[in-house]
Design a protein around this motif. Structure first.
Motif, PDB file in Angstrom:
ATOM      1  N   GLY A  37       0.790  -1.209   0.000  1.00  0.00           N
ATOM      2  CA  GLY A  37       0.000   0.000   0.000  1.00  0.00           C
ATOM      3  C   GLY A  37       0.822   1.259   0.000  1.00  0.00           C
ATOM      4  N   VAL A  38       0.128   2.353   0.296  1.00  0.00           N
ATOM      5  CA  VAL A  38       0.703   3.683   0.227  1.00  0.00           C
ATOM      6  C   VAL A  38       0.247   4.470   1.449  1.00  0.00           C
ATOM      7  CG1 VAL A  38       0.735   5.835  -1.111  1.00  0.00           C
ATOM      8  CG2 VAL A  38       0.659   3.629  -2.296  1.00  0.00           C
ATOM      9  N   THR A  39       1.201   5.163   2.061  1.00  0.00           N
ATOM     10  CA  THR A  39       0.901   6.086   3.151  1.00  0.00           C
ATOM     11  C   THR A  39       1.334   7.474   2.720  1.00  0.00           C
ATOM     12  OG1 THR A  39       1.222   4.409   4.849  1.00  0.00           O
ATOM     13  CG2 THR A  39       1.406   6.691   5.554  1.00  0.00           C
ATOM     14  N   ASP A  40       0.473   8.462   2.960  1.00  0.00           N
ATOM     15  CA  ASP A  40       0.876   9.839   2.675  1.00  0.00           C
ATOM     16  C   ASP A  40       0.697  10.682   3.929  1.00  0.00           C
ATOM     17  OD1 ASP A  40      -1.647  11.639   2.606  1.00  0.00           O
ATOM     18  OD2 ASP A  40      -2.244  10.004   1.274  1.00  0.00           O
ATOM     19  N   SER A  41       1.383  11.806   3.951  1.00  0.00           N
ATOM     20  CA  SER A  41       1.278  12.717   5.093  1.00  0.00           C
ATOM     21  C   SER A  41       0.507  13.974   4.701  1.00  0.00           C
ATOM     22  CB  SER A  41       2.677  13.092   5.608  1.00  0.00           C
ATOM     23  OG  SER A  41       3.389  13.797   4.598  1.00  0.00           O
ATOM     24  N   GLY A  42      -0.432  13.814   3.803  1.00  0.00           N
ATOM     25  CA  GLY A  42      -1.217  14.936   3.284  1.00  0.00           C
ATOM     26  C   GLY A  42      -2.384  15.313   4.179  1.00  0.00           C
ATOM     27  N   LEU A  43      -3.481  15.716   3.547  1.00  0.00           N
ATOM     28  CA  LEU A  43      -4.629  16.272   4.262  1.00  0.00           C
ATOM     29  C   LEU A  43      -5.301  15.291   5.216  1.00  0.00           C
ATOM     30  CD1 LEU A  43      -6.418  18.381   1.506  1.00  0.00           C
ATOM     31  CD2 LEU A  43      -4.890  19.155   3.332  1.00  0.00           C
ATOM     32  N   GLY A  44      -5.394  14.054   4.858  1.00  0.00           N
ATOM     33  CA  GLY A  44      -6.061  13.078   5.717  1.00  0.00           C
ATOM     34  C   GLY A  44      -7.534  12.944   5.406  1.00  0.00           C
ATOM     35  N   LEU A  45      -8.149  11.989   6.071  1.00  0.00           N
ATOM     36  CA  LEU A  45      -9.558  11.665   5.810  1.00  0.00           C
ATOM     37  C   LEU A  45     -10.511  12.767   6.249  1.00  0.00           C
ATOM     38  CD1 LEU A  45      -9.620   7.907   6.839  1.00  0.00           C
ATOM     39  CD2 LEU A  45      -9.554   8.864   4.537  1.00  0.00           C
ATOM     40  N   LEU A  46     -10.197  13.431   7.330  1.00  0.00           N
ATOM     41  CA  LEU A  46     -11.117  14.448   7.841  1.00  0.00           C
ATOM     42  C   LEU A  46     -11.241  15.630   6.885  1.00  0.00           C
ATOM     43  CD1 LEU A  46     -10.031  14.403  11.591  1.00  0.00           C
ATOM     44  CD2 LEU A  46     -11.931  13.192  10.498  1.00  0.00           C
ATOM     45  N   GLN A  47     -10.222  15.881   6.088  1.00  0.00           N
ATOM     46  CA  GLN A  47     -10.238  16.997   5.148  1.00  0.00           C
ATOM     47  C   GLN A  47     -10.749  16.598   3.768  1.00  0.00           C
ATOM     48  OE1 GLN A  47      -9.463  20.143   6.038  1.00  0.00           O
ATOM     49  NE2 GLN A  47      -9.219  19.358   8.102  1.00  0.00           N
ATOM     50  N   ASN A  48     -10.894  15.298   3.535  1.00  0.00           N
ATOM     51  CA  ASN A  48     -11.264  14.830   2.198  1.00  0.00           C
ATOM     52  C   ASN A  48     -12.410  13.836   2.331  1.00  0.00           C
ATOM     53  OD1 ASN A  48     -11.415  13.705  -0.369  1.00  0.00           O
ATOM     54  ND2 ASN A  48      -9.232  13.989  -0.720  1.00  0.00           N
ATOM     55  N   THR A  49     -13.629  14.317   2.237  1.00  0.00           N
ATOM     56  CA  THR A  49     -14.799  13.466   2.480  1.00  0.00           C
ATOM     57  C   THR A  49     -14.964  12.383   1.425  1.00  0.00           C
ATOM     58  OG1 THR A  49     -16.196  15.081   1.347  1.00  0.00           O
ATOM     59  CG2 THR A  49     -16.052  15.241   3.741  1.00  0.00           C
ATOM     60  N   ASN A  50     -14.507  12.610   0.192  1.00  0.00           N
ATOM     61  CA  ASN A  50     -14.633  11.588  -0.849  1.00  0.00           C
ATOM     62  C   ASN A  50     -13.787  10.365  -0.505  1.00  0.00           C
ATOM     63  OD1 ASN A  50     -15.626  10.587  -3.325  1.00  0.00           O
ATOM     64  ND2 ASN A  50     -13.732  11.162  -4.343  1.00  0.00           N
ATOM     65  N   VAL A  51     -12.555  10.578  -0.071  1.00  0.00           N
ATOM     66  CA  VAL A  51     -11.693   9.469   0.332  1.00  0.00           C
ATOM     67  C   VAL A  51     -12.208   8.855   1.625  1.00  0.00           C
ATOM     68  CG1 VAL A  51      -9.370   8.819   1.049  1.00  0.00           C
ATOM     69  CG2 VAL A  51      -9.672  10.397  -0.854  1.00  0.00           C
ATOM     70  N   ALA A  52     -12.664   9.669   2.554  1.00  0.00           N
ATOM     71  CA  ALA A  52     -13.167   9.168   3.836  1.00  0.00           C
ATOM     72  C   ALA A  52     -14.326   8.207   3.628  1.00  0.00           C
ATOM     73  CB  ALA A  52     -13.604  10.333   4.726  1.00  0.00           C
ATOM     74  N   ALA A  53     -15.144   8.488   2.645  1.00  0.00           N
ATOM     75  CA  ALA A  53     -16.281   7.619   2.358  1.00  0.00           C
ATOM     76  C   ALA A  53     -15.873   6.398   1.540  1.00  0.00           C
ATOM     77  CB  ALA A  53     -17.358   8.407   1.606  1.00  0.00           C
ATOM     78  N   GLY A  54     -14.597   6.363   1.117  1.00  0.00           N
ATOM     79  CA  GLY A  54     -14.134   5.242   0.300  1.00  0.00           C
ATOM     80  C   GLY A  54     -14.602   5.351  -1.126  1.00  0.00           C
ATOM     81  N   GLY A  55     -15.099   6.536  -1.487  1.00  0.00           N
ATOM     82  CA  GLY A  55     -15.647   6.747  -2.819  1.00  0.00           C
ATOM     83  C   GLY A  55     -14.584   7.125  -3.814  1.00  0.00           C
ATOM     84  N   GLY A  56     -15.013   7.533  -4.954  1.00  0.00           N
ATOM     85  CA  GLY A  56     -14.093   7.904  -6.012  1.00  0.00           C
ATOM     86  C   GLY A  56     -13.928   6.777  -7.004  1.00  0.00           C
ATOM     87  N   VAL A  57     -13.715   7.166  -8.236  1.00  0.00           N
ATOM     88  CA  VAL A  57     -13.608   6.201  -9.324  1.00  0.00           C
ATOM     89  C   VAL A  57     -12.386   5.310  -9.162  1.00  0.00           C
ATOM     90  CG1 VAL A  57     -13.329   5.971 -11.822  1.00  0.00           C
ATOM     91  CG2 VAL A  57     -14.862   7.701 -10.906  1.00  0.00           C
ATOM     92  N   GLY A  58     -11.242   5.891  -8.808  1.00  0.00           N
ATOM     93  CA  GLY A  58     -10.019   5.112  -8.672  1.00  0.00           C
ATOM     94  C   GLY A  58     -10.137   4.008  -7.638  1.00  0.00           C
ATOM     95  N   LEU A  59     -10.664   4.333  -6.463  1.00  0.00           N
ATOM     96  CA  LEU A  59     -10.820   3.329  -5.406  1.00  0.00           C
ATOM     97  C   LEU A  59     -11.861   2.280  -5.780  1.00  0.00           C
ATOM     98  CD1 LEU A  59     -10.631   5.579  -2.212  1.00  0.00           C
ATOM     99  CD2 LEU A  59      -8.806   4.242  -3.291  1.00  0.00           C
ATOM    100  N   ALA A  60     -12.935   2.710  -6.429  1.00  0.00           N
ATOM    101  CA  ALA A  60     -13.957   1.754  -6.874  1.00  0.00           C
ATOM    102  C   ALA A  60     -13.377   0.788  -7.907  1.00  0.00           C
ATOM    103  CB  ALA A  60     -15.164   2.495  -7.456  1.00  0.00           C
ATOM    104  N   ASN A  61     -12.549   1.303  -8.812  1.00  0.00           N
ATOM    105  CA  ASN A  61     -11.920   0.441  -9.816  1.00  0.00           C
ATOM    106  C   ASN A  61     -10.986  -0.578  -9.167  1.00  0.00           C
ATOM    107  OD1 ASN A  61     -13.235   1.676 -11.938  1.00  0.00           O
ATOM    108  ND2 ASN A  61     -11.510   2.999 -12.470  1.00  0.00           N
ATOM    109  N   ILE A  62     -10.244  -0.152  -8.164  1.00  0.00           N
ATOM    110  CA  ILE A  62      -9.353  -1.079  -7.458  1.00  0.00           C
ATOM    111  C   ILE A  62     -10.160  -2.180  -6.793  1.00  0.00           C
ATOM    112  CG2 ILE A  62      -7.768  -1.328  -5.501  1.00  0.00           C
ATOM    113  CD1 ILE A  62      -6.700   1.480  -6.232  1.00  0.00           C
ATOM    114  N   ARG A  63     -11.232  -1.811  -6.106  1.00  0.00           N
ATOM    115  CA  ARG A  63     -12.067  -2.819  -5.447  1.00  0.00           C
ATOM    116  C   ARG A  63     -12.651  -3.814  -6.453  1.00  0.00           C
ATOM    117  NH1 ARG A  63     -13.325   1.636  -1.770  1.00  0.00           N
ATOM    118  NH2 ARG A  63     -12.561   1.001   0.282  1.00  0.00           N
TER     119      ARG A  63
END
Length: 100
Positions: A37-63
């Motif tokens: 996997g990948v770890t980043d030190s960026g905004l985090g889940l609290l600042q990015n609701t799309n990633v927090a919800a597990g949404g987004g096309v990229g993540l859906a494609n991976i799943r």
């Protein structure tokens, strides 16, 4: 799939963060499971609701790809990385070895 996780870390984590950040790519075997996997030190889940919800096309494609290739033997988790940032982990259950 790893490339998509790196792209997500850049686009949604590090790039929009005022001070940028770092990205770490990892792979390990834990309890007979392959995890990468990948770890980043960026905004985090609290600042990015799309990633927090597990949404987004990229993540859906991976799943979808994990399901198509490995069935129920693989999954992806998205976690907050304290103090900020996100860790995306793909876990693949150990496959049976073919006897020679």
């Amino acid at each position: 799939m790893l490339i998509s996780l790196v792209e997500n870390a850049i686009k949604h984590g590090v790039e929009p963060a005022a001070d940028g950040g770092t990205i770490h790519i990892f792979a390990r075997e834990t309890d007979g499971r392959l995890q990468f996997g990948v770890t980043d030190s960026g905004l985090g889940l609290l600042q990015n609701t799309n990633v927090a919800a597990g949404g987004g096309v990229g993540l859906a494609n991976i799943r979808e790809r994990l399901l198509a290739i490995f069935g129920g033997r693989a999954n992806m988790t998205i976690e907050q990385s304290p103090p900020h940032g996100v860790t995306a982990i793909i876990t693949i259950e150990q496959m049976e070895r073919v006897k020679e």
